[in-house]
Design a protein around this motif. Sequence first.
Motif, PDB file in Angstrom:
ATOM      1  N   GLN A 187       0.806  -1.226   0.101  1.00  0.00           N
ATOM      2  CA  GLN A 187      -0.006  -0.097   0.082  1.00  0.00           C
ATOM      3  C   GLN A 187       0.878   1.356   0.001  1.00  0.00           C
ATOM      4  OE1 GLN A 187      -2.708  -0.717   3.513  1.00  0.00           O
ATOM      5  NE2 GLN A 187      -4.222  -0.507   2.044  1.00  0.00           N
ATOM      6  N   ARG A 188       1.963   1.337   1.006  1.00  0.00           N
ATOM      7  CA  ARG A 188       2.664   2.363   0.908  1.00  0.00           C
ATOM      8  C   ARG A 188       3.493   2.599  -0.405  1.00  0.00           C
ATOM      9  NH1 ARG A 188       3.749   0.317   6.049  1.00  0.00           N
ATOM     10  NH2 ARG A 188       5.878  -0.406   5.322  1.00  0.00           N
ATOM     11  N   ILE A 189       4.098   1.339  -1.044  1.00  0.00           N
ATOM     12  CA  ILE A 189       4.600   1.537  -2.476  1.00  0.00           C
ATOM     13  C   ILE A 189       3.602   2.318  -3.516  1.00  0.00           C
ATOM     14  CG2 ILE A 189       5.602   0.173  -4.235  1.00  0.00           C
ATOM     15  CD1 ILE A 189       6.778  -1.680  -1.900  1.00  0.00           C
ATOM     16  N   TRP A 190       2.374   1.663  -3.414  1.00  0.00           N
ATOM     17  CA  TRP A 190       1.466   2.268  -4.510  1.00  0.00           C
ATOM     18  C   TRP A 190       1.352   3.775  -4.196  1.00  0.00           C
ATOM     19  CZ3 TRP A 190      -0.543   1.541  -8.855  1.00  0.00           C
ATOM     20  CH2 TRP A 190      -1.670   2.300  -9.051  1.00  0.00           C
ATOM     21  N   THR A 191       1.036   4.044  -2.781  1.00  0.00           N
ATOM     22  CA  THR A 191       0.869   5.514  -2.648  1.00  0.00           C
ATOM     23  C   THR A 191       1.953   6.375  -3.014  1.00  0.00           C
ATOM     24  OG1 THR A 191      -0.382   4.875  -0.657  1.00  0.00           O
ATOM     25  CG2 THR A 191       0.554   7.236  -0.646  1.00  0.00           C
ATOM     26  N   ASP A 192       3.338   6.140  -2.773  1.00  0.00           N
ATOM     27  CA  ASP A 192       4.478   6.528  -3.480  1.00  0.00           C
ATOM     28  C   ASP A 192       4.612   6.777  -4.908  1.00  0.00           C
ATOM     29  OD1 ASP A 192       4.945   7.390  -0.735  1.00  0.00           O
ATOM     30  OD2 ASP A 192       6.627   5.770  -0.377  1.00  0.00           O
ATOM     31  N   THR A 193       4.317   5.447  -5.725  1.00  0.00           N
ATOM     32  CA  THR A 193       4.604   5.727  -6.964  1.00  0.00           C
ATOM     33  C   THR A 193       3.462   6.044  -7.729  1.00  0.00           C
ATOM     34  OG1 THR A 193       3.725   3.141  -6.926  1.00  0.00           O
ATOM     35  CG2 THR A 193       6.075   3.658  -6.692  1.00  0.00           C
ATOM     36  N   SER A 194       2.104   6.054  -7.216  1.00  0.00           N
ATOM     37  CA  SER A 194       1.037   6.694  -7.802  1.00  0.00           C
ATOM     38  C   SER A 194       0.989   7.987  -8.018  1.00  0.00           C
ATOM     39  CB  SER A 194      -0.274   6.284  -7.124  1.00  0.00           C
ATOM     40  OG  SER A 194      -0.437   6.976  -5.700  1.00  0.00           O
ATOM     41  N   ALA A 195       1.800   8.836  -7.262  1.00  0.00           N
ATOM     42  CA  ALA A 195       1.872  10.046  -7.591  1.00  0.00           C
ATOM     43  C   ALA A 195       2.971  10.369  -8.821  1.00  0.00           C
ATOM     44  CB  ALA A 195       2.654  10.938  -6.525  1.00  0.00           C
ATOM     45  N   ILE A 196       3.856   9.469  -8.987  1.00  0.00           N
ATOM     46  CA  ILE A 196       4.663   9.739 -10.194  1.00  0.00           C
ATOM     47  C   ILE A 196       4.116   9.212 -11.447  1.00  0.00           C
ATOM     48  CG2 ILE A 196       6.983   8.673 -11.413  1.00  0.00           C
ATOM     49  CD1 ILE A 196       8.124   8.220  -8.274  1.00  0.00           C
ATOM     50  N   LEU A 197       3.037   8.161 -11.233  1.00  0.00           N
ATOM     51  CA  LEU A 197       2.514   7.553 -12.574  1.00  0.00           C
ATOM     52  C   LEU A 197       1.202   8.556 -12.735  1.00  0.00           C
ATOM     53  CD1 LEU A 197       1.893   3.670 -11.348  1.00  0.00           C
ATOM     54  CD2 LEU A 197       3.567   4.678 -13.161  1.00  0.00           C
ATOM     55  N   ASP A 198       0.832   9.372 -11.958  1.00  0.00           N
ATOM     56  CA  ASP A 198      -0.008  10.319 -12.230  1.00  0.00           C
ATOM     57  C   ASP A 198       0.320  11.779 -12.835  1.00  0.00           C
ATOM     58  OD1 ASP A 198      -2.450   9.116 -10.769  1.00  0.00           O
ATOM     59  OD2 ASP A 198      -2.048  10.103  -8.943  1.00  0.00           O
ATOM     60  N   ARG A 199       1.561  11.864 -12.913  1.00  0.00           N
ATOM     61  CA  ARG A 199       2.388  12.749 -13.437  1.00  0.00           C
ATOM     62  C   ARG A 199       2.454  12.620 -14.799  1.00  0.00           C
ATOM     63  NH1 ARG A 199       5.002  13.688  -8.524  1.00  0.00           N
ATOM     64  NH2 ARG A 199       6.679  12.556  -9.253  1.00  0.00           N
ATOM     65  N   GLN A 200       2.956  11.077 -14.997  1.00  0.00           N
ATOM     66  CA  GLN A 200       3.229  10.547 -16.500  1.00  0.00           C
ATOM     67  C   GLN A 200       1.572  10.572 -16.845  1.00  0.00           C
ATOM     68  OE1 GLN A 200       5.738   9.430 -17.874  1.00  0.00           O
ATOM     69  NE2 GLN A 200       4.995   8.430 -19.355  1.00  0.00           N
ATOM     70  N   LEU A 201       0.711  10.261 -16.365  1.00  0.00           N
ATOM     71  CA  LEU A 201      -0.710  10.332 -17.162  1.00  0.00           C
ATOM     72  C   LEU A 201      -0.787  11.706 -17.691  1.00  0.00           C
ATOM     73  CD1 LEU A 201      -3.145   9.049 -17.970  1.00  0.00           C
ATOM     74  CD2 LEU A 201      -4.144   9.573 -15.393  1.00  0.00           C
ATOM     75  N   ALA A 202      -0.658  12.785 -16.694  1.00  0.00           N
ATOM     76  CA  ALA A 202      -0.863  13.867 -16.961  1.00  0.00           C
ATOM     77  C   ALA A 202      -0.034  14.697 -18.264  1.00  0.00           C
ATOM     78  CB  ALA A 202      -0.837  14.972 -15.704  1.00  0.00           C
ATOM     79  N   ASN A 203       1.108  14.123 -18.287  1.00  0.00           N
ATOM     80  CA  ASN A 203       2.259  14.823 -19.200  1.00  0.00           C
ATOM     81  C   ASN A 203       2.102  14.043 -20.542  1.00  0.00           C
ATOM     82  OD1 ASN A 203       2.880  16.613 -17.220  1.00  0.00           O
ATOM     83  ND2 ASN A 203       4.491  15.414 -16.476  1.00  0.00           N
ATOM     84  N   HIS A 204       1.938  12.795 -20.557  1.00  0.00           N
ATOM     85  CA  HIS A 204       2.023  11.969 -21.709  1.00  0.00           C
ATOM     86  C   HIS A 204       0.613  11.013 -22.026  1.00  0.00           C
ATOM     87  CE1 HIS A 204       6.329  12.955 -21.650  1.00  0.00           C
ATOM     88  NE2 HIS A 204       6.509  12.633 -20.476  1.00  0.00           N
ATOM     89  N   GLY A 205      -0.303  11.302 -21.646  1.00  0.00           N
ATOM     90  CA  GLY A 205      -1.518  10.619 -21.726  1.00  0.00           C
ATOM     91  C   GLY A 205      -1.488   9.206 -20.986  1.00  0.00           C
ATOM     92  N   ASP A 206      -2.643   8.489 -21.362  1.00  0.00           N
ATOM     93  CA  ASP A 206      -2.732   7.169 -20.468  1.00  0.00           C
ATOM     94  C   ASP A 206      -1.978   6.011 -21.214  1.00  0.00           C
ATOM     95  OD1 ASP A 206      -3.970   5.578 -18.920  1.00  0.00           O
ATOM     96  OD2 ASP A 206      -5.941   5.232 -20.069  1.00  0.00           O
ATOM     97  N   PHE A 207      -1.674   5.336 -20.443  1.00  0.00           N
ATOM     98  CA  PHE A 207      -0.486   3.901 -20.723  1.00  0.00           C
ATOM     99  C   PHE A 207      -1.289   3.099 -19.895  1.00  0.00           C
ATOM    100  CE2 PHE A 207       0.853   6.349 -17.170  1.00  0.00           C
ATOM    101  CZ  PHE A 207       1.393   5.395 -16.361  1.00  0.00           C
ATOM    102  N   THR A 208      -0.463   1.496 -20.195  1.00  0.00           N
ATOM    103  CA  THR A 208      -1.130   0.273 -19.839  1.00  0.00           C
ATOM    104  C   THR A 208      -0.116  -0.054 -18.796  1.00  0.00           C
ATOM    105  OG1 THR A 208       0.049  -0.940 -21.685  1.00  0.00           O
ATOM    106  CG2 THR A 208      -2.278  -0.244 -22.019  1.00  0.00           C
ATOM    107  N   VAL A 209      -0.745  -0.546 -17.858  1.00  0.00           N
ATOM    108  CA  VAL A 209      -0.190  -1.338 -16.803  1.00  0.00           C
ATOM    109  C   VAL A 209      -0.887  -2.599 -16.681  1.00  0.00           C
ATOM    110  CG1 VAL A 209       0.727  -1.305 -14.409  1.00  0.00           C
ATOM    111  CG2 VAL A 209       0.638   0.721 -15.577  1.00  0.00           C
TER     112      VAL A 209
END
Length: 465
Positions: free
Chosen positions: A243-265
């Motif tokens: 859960q903590r890992i997801w909390t920390d990494t989701s912020a980075i992934l959110d920025r990736q989504l905002a800057n470059h659009g949607d992507f698959t995981v």
Amino acid sequence: MTSRSESQVPPASFRRTPPNQKRGRILAVDDEPLVLQLITLQAEKLGYQVSTAPGGPAALEIMANKRFDLLLTDILMPEMDGLTFMAEARRRQPELEVIVISGQHEIKTAVAAMKQGAVNYLQKPFSPQEIEVALEKGMEHCRLRRLLREKQEELARSNRELDNHRRHLEQLVEARTAELAATNRQLQADIRARQRAEMEAEQRRRQLIEADKLASLGILVAGVAHEINNPNNFITINTPLLQRIWTDTSAILDRQLANHGDFTVAGLPFSELREYVPELLTGIIDGSDRITRIVRNLNDYARQSAAEMGQVFDLNQVVRAALALLASPLKKATHNLQIDLACDLPPIKGNFQRVEQVVINLLQNACQALDSPENGITVRTAHDTNHNQVILKVIDQGGGIPARDLEKIQDPFFTTKRDCGGTGLGLSVSAGIMEEHGGRLHFTSLPGQGTTARAIFPATAADNG
């Protein structure tokens, strides 16, 4: 002037044929003279005595002075219809056999007449051969009826003789019964004493078996708890880290989504996945806690422990918690889940988690009982003010429980679902928990009509401390 055919028509009232070699008496009723003439000719040819009438009233006058064996009557007649006349004629002469005469459009009425006792019907137009066959069959019915009456009279005489003989035998039996009564009473007393001894011995044997089962259960639970707790501890410890890992990494992934659009995981769009991952991690933690409670309850059952029984809580809260844990299985099992929780329930005293285990077991059994998602489950709470009890009802529309199994379902290790992985411990554990709380489980069921499970708790006063 009348034609030759008209001169041969019988009179309107009735016509009596010469009395030579008569085989029976026939009454023919029809408003068509030619039909009466045809019947008369064929009946006399066969040796029967024939009377005729153009309608029901005239025929009833004839029957007042003469008895007949066979009646042939038309259905549609101007003064009295054939069914009404047939009923009145048979009322006056019950042994009279009846053949109805119908036109093409009167078949249903002819069938109705046969349901009322007619032995046959003739459909117009009919041939002389058809009349002869119908008459012979009708008179055969008459002869059989007379033979049956004679046999009945003979049987009645035999029955009277048998009754006399039976009464004599009854007197002998009564005397012998009086002699045996005292002996039977003594034998019954001896049998009851032996049955009591056998029941006491069987009860002691079952107590020994149950004691052995409990000892075996303690060993089984210790091993199962060890085997389950090790991987479960791994889940419990590591999932919060995820859960903590997801909390920390989701912020980075959110920025990736905002800057470059949607992507698959993992094959899913991140925009969808970011909503599901927290729910998945929370569900894993809840499931792990659930496993921990189940193992603890099994250990408590084996040890017959009564720890932490001083909590005062609302049964509705327990039901809501159990429904939340089983939301997914319930959704799969039924499309008709009804929740009816009573307001202002008095609290009950005991252990919240243990009562939750009882509710979960009852809900799981209800889900397993359903044959189709269209069948429903009803969860209801109530307060029995007369007995000061708080009651939970779980009602399913499943296949029901056979009577032979209903009294055994709370026994340890008894299950009807062993081939599906059932252990026979769920209701046994629940029954033990209910006893700890001063309550009980009660089941009613009819095969094919579903099952109602009741968990009955004693109400307690609210804790003001």
